[in-house]
Design a protein around this motif. Structure first.
Motif, PDB file in Angstrom:
ATOM      1  N   GLU A 134     -13.536  -0.510  -4.730  1.00 50.83           N
ATOM      2  CA  GLU A 134     -14.385   0.671  -4.502  1.00 50.83           C
ATOM      3  C   GLU A 134     -15.375   0.858  -5.639  1.00 50.83           C
ATOM      4  O   GLU A 134     -16.570   1.051  -5.435  1.00 50.83           O
ATOM      5  CB  GLU A 134     -13.518   1.920  -4.362  1.00 50.83           C
ATOM      6  N   ASP A 147      -8.656  -7.086   5.619  1.00 52.59           N
ATOM      7  CA  ASP A 147      -8.493  -6.503   4.287  1.00 52.59           C
ATOM      8  C   ASP A 147      -9.365  -7.188   3.243  1.00 52.59           C
ATOM      9  O   ASP A 147      -9.142  -7.041   2.050  1.00 52.59           O
ATOM     10  CB  ASP A 147      -7.021  -6.542   3.861  1.00 52.59           C
ATOM     11  N   ASN A 171      -2.953  -3.582  -2.583  1.00 50.60           N
ATOM     12  CA  ASN A 171      -2.373  -2.327  -3.055  1.00 50.60           C
ATOM     13  C   ASN A 171      -3.498  -1.368  -3.412  1.00 50.60           C
ATOM     14  O   ASN A 171      -4.682  -1.722  -3.365  1.00 50.60           O
ATOM     15  CB  ASN A 171      -1.429  -2.559  -4.242  1.00 50.60           C
ATOM     16  N   ARG A 172      -3.123  -0.166  -3.759  1.00 47.21           N
ATOM     17  CA  ARG A 172      -4.136   0.867  -3.995  1.00 47.21           C
ATOM     18  C   ARG A 172      -4.913   0.637  -5.295  1.00 47.21           C
ATOM     19  O   ARG A 172      -6.049   1.111  -5.431  1.00 47.21           O
ATOM     20  CB  ARG A 172      -3.477   2.250  -3.987  1.00 47.21           C
ATOM     21  N   LEU A 222      -0.344   4.346   7.076  1.00 45.77           N
ATOM     22  CA  LEU A 222      -1.608   3.901   7.662  1.00 45.77           C
ATOM     23  C   LEU A 222      -1.708   2.380   7.527  1.00 45.77           C
ATOM     24  O   LEU A 222      -1.440   1.830   6.465  1.00 45.77           O
ATOM     25  CB  LEU A 222      -2.773   4.567   6.929  1.00 45.77           C
ATOM     26  N   HIS A 228      -7.432   1.577   5.485  1.00 46.31           N
ATOM     27  CA  HIS A 228      -7.773   2.225   4.217  1.00 46.31           C
ATOM     28  C   HIS A 228      -9.250   1.968   3.925  1.00 46.31           C
ATOM     29  O   HIS A 228      -9.788   0.912   4.247  1.00 46.31           O
ATOM     30  CB  HIS A 228      -6.881   1.700   3.093  1.00 46.31           C
ATOM     31  N   ALA A 229      -9.895   2.945   3.325  1.00 48.53           N
ATOM     32  CA  ALA A 229     -11.359   2.953   3.264  1.00 48.53           C
ATOM     33  C   ALA A 229     -11.907   2.440   1.940  1.00 48.53           C
ATOM     34  O   ALA A 229     -11.343   2.673   0.874  1.00 48.53           O
ATOM     35  CB  ALA A 229     -11.884   4.363   3.521  1.00 48.53           C
ATOM     36  N   SER A 273       2.103   3.030   2.531  1.00 44.80           N
ATOM     37  CA  SER A 273       1.383   3.975   3.376  1.00 44.80           C
ATOM     38  C   SER A 273       1.807   3.789   4.829  1.00 44.80           C
ATOM     39  O   SER A 273       2.111   2.674   5.265  1.00 44.80           O
ATOM     40  CB  SER A 273      -0.125   3.746   3.245  1.00 44.80           C
ATOM     41  N   LYS A 300      -2.933  -1.152   6.595  1.00 48.77           N
ATOM     42  CA  LYS A 300      -3.719  -1.461   5.402  1.00 48.77           C
ATOM     43  C   LYS A 300      -5.214  -1.544   5.690  1.00 48.77           C
ATOM     44  O   LYS A 300      -6.037  -1.018   4.933  1.00 48.77           O
ATOM     45  CB  LYS A 300      -3.233  -2.773   4.786  1.00 48.77           C
ATOM     46  N   PRO A 307     -13.279   2.416   6.890  1.00 47.08           N
ATOM     47  CA  PRO A 307     -12.133   1.501   6.897  1.00 47.08           C
ATOM     48  C   PRO A 307     -12.552   0.068   6.599  1.00 47.08           C
ATOM     49  O   PRO A 307     -13.608  -0.391   7.050  1.00 47.08           O
ATOM     50  CB  PRO A 307     -11.586   1.638   8.324  1.00 47.08           C
ATOM     51  N   LEU A 321      -7.608  -1.630  -4.235  1.00 48.23           N
ATOM     52  CA  LEU A 321      -8.541  -0.853  -3.422  1.00 48.23           C
ATOM     53  C   LEU A 321      -9.494  -0.066  -4.305  1.00 48.23           C
ATOM     54  O   LEU A 321     -10.714  -0.049  -4.074  1.00 48.23           O
ATOM     55  CB  LEU A 321      -7.765   0.091  -2.501  1.00 48.23           C
ATOM     56  N   MET A 346       0.826  -1.205   0.000  1.00 50.30           N
ATOM     57  CA  MET A 346       0.000   0.000   0.000  1.00 50.30           C
ATOM     58  C   MET A 346       0.864   1.260   0.000  1.00 50.30           C
ATOM     59  O   MET A 346       0.385   2.347  -0.322  1.00 50.30           O
ATOM     60  CB  MET A 346      -0.913   0.021   1.228  1.00 50.30           C
TER      61      MET A 346
END
Length: 454
Positions: free
Chosen positions: A234, A102, A226-227, A20, A25-26, A18, A22, A31, A230, A16
């Protein structure tokens, strides 16, 4: 039989990139681990245990209001090791459901099926068929189609890598079996970790039935590493929410350009244009129109009201047949009665706006009560803050407030009164009176206009 739910949330999530953890992450503004918790709460009487490690303090802070037991995994030595950290806190006579912080979108129905298998004495295992199974542990079955093992990607043979049924990691197990099996795990594998999945082979060897369940769709068990993943999850989640809105009677100009970060309840014939964001609990009554680029948070919009483009509404109630915006900011505590209007570049806060009243342009109205059929002129402000305290402005019915007026609270303007443009009102204006409070105009005939210096 008691149910303990163990949520694994100790990993660093280095991909990630980050600081923050993992699992914080939202997805849809919440979250990932909170999604898991909220679904787990629907399993009646379950106790929830969260295994934390990397960013433990951040996780404990984010979940401080949750009724959970935290268990620290100081060294991340694999999923089997992580579950073992929580076992001292579980009921040995119950069942344990293992989830992942996650993997945010697993449905409660799927969880309950696994728990039911474990209650019956089986090992409930959630698997999924993927066209591209790379990275996942493969489900190994025997000639009679019984599950006998799970082989991780790095330990799989060429033939095993062709298997498309994969392990999601989610399972439910009679707890007394976990207590027996976890101490027997070995880290003799490519990762040098204690795999939880090794208990599948133990169960098969000991004649424990392994019942596989399958999710409604693969996104239900999709993890995030990973983003990019994510963002993919989403968008999928948001499309599902958009489809539910449409089935409930909303017309969406583009279902891919509406974001729901909470719960939206709609009546029929609602129209929602592009780039609209809903947060928290939002209710849209019949006939509501939401124009582009609006943000609506924890609010109720009454029937046949129109929210014009680029408007923000927070924690407010908009009555029927109201007109709001464009470019309005409706701050918490605002209540608009039927037929009221708040126009472009108007900001309100804790304002009660009566039926048919209008604040059409370029105004700030805070800590105010406005009666029926009152008109607030452009540029009017309620001076509600003296640097220490907030005070109330009380404006009656059928009042006309001229443009560029300052109403210095606490102050009252009676019903039927008129306030001249450019006034600064510091005293009460009686019913039906005219108030004018501005400097006297002076005209000079011999005034010399300035000129530029050479």
């Amino acid at each position: 039989m008691t149910t303990d739910i163990v949520i694994l949330a100790a990993g660093q999530g280095s991909r990630m990139k980050s600081s923050l953890p993992k699992v914080l992450h939202a997805v849809a503004g919440k979250p990932m681990v909170k999604h898991v918790l909220d679904q787990a709460r629907n399993i009646k009487g379950a106790s929830v245990h969260v295994v934390i490690g990397h960013g433990a303090e951040l996780l404990q802070g984010a979940l401080s209001e949750e009724r959970v037991t935290f268990t620290l995994q100081e060294q991340q030595l694999g999923t089997g090791h992580a579950v073992a950290q929580a076992l001292p806190n579980v009921d040995p006579e119950g069942v344990t459901l293992i989830l992942y912080g996650d993997v945010p979108l697993t449905r409660v129905d799927t969880m309950q099926q696994l728990v039911s298998s474990a209650v019956a004495g089986h090992l409930g295992l959630l698997t999924v068929h993927l066209q591209q199974p790379a990275g996942y542990g493969r489900i190994i079955r025997n000639a009679t189609n019984d599950v006998i093992a799970i082989v991780e990607q790095k330990d799989a043979s060429a033939a095993q890598l062709l298997i498309t049924e994969v392990n999601t990691g989610i399972m439910a197990v009679p707890t007394h079996l976990l207590l027996k099996w976890l101490p027997l795990l070995s880290a003799n594998n490519a990762q040098g970790e204690y795999y939880l999945t090794d208990i599948i082979a133990m169960a098969a060897e000991q004649g424990i039935s392994i019942e596989t369940q399958h999710p409604a769709c693969e996104q239900e068990v999709q993890g995030v590493n990973n983003r990019v993943q994510l963002a993919e999850l989403e968008r999928w989640y948001q499309l599902q929410q958009a489809q539910l809105l449409m089935l409930d009677g909303a017309t969406l100009a583009d279902p891919s350009r509406v974001d729901i970060r909470g719960k939206v309840t709609v009546a029929g014939d609602v129209i929602i244009d592009i780039n609209v964001v809903f947060e928290g609990d939002v209710v849209l009554e019949r006939g509501v129109v939401i124009e582009p680029n609006c943000i609506i948070k924890n609010s109720v919009i009454g029937e046949n009201s129109r929210i014009k483009a680029n408007t923000i509404i927070e924690e407010s109630t908009i009555g029927a047949c109201c007109d709001v915006g464009p470019f309005a900011r409706i701050r918490p505590g605002t209540q608009m009665a039927s037929g009221a209007k708040v126009g472009n570049f108007v900001e309100t806060k804790k304002a009660i706006i009566g039926e048919g009243s209008k604040i059409s342009h370029l105004s700030y109205v805070g800590d105010a009560i406005i009666g029926k059929n009152t008109n607030i002129g452009a540029g009017t402000i309620t001076c509600n803050y003296d640097g220490v305290n907030k005070s109330l402005t009380d404006i009656g019915d059928n009042v006309f407030i001229g443009s560029n007026t300052s109403l210095v609270a606490p102050v009252k303007v009676g019903s039927g009164a008129t306030v001249g443009a450019g006034s600064t009102i510091t005293k009460e204006v009686a019913d039906s009176h005219l108030a004018v409070a501005r400097g006297k105009q002076t005209n000079l005939s011999n005034w010399q206009r300035p000129v530029k210096k050479s």
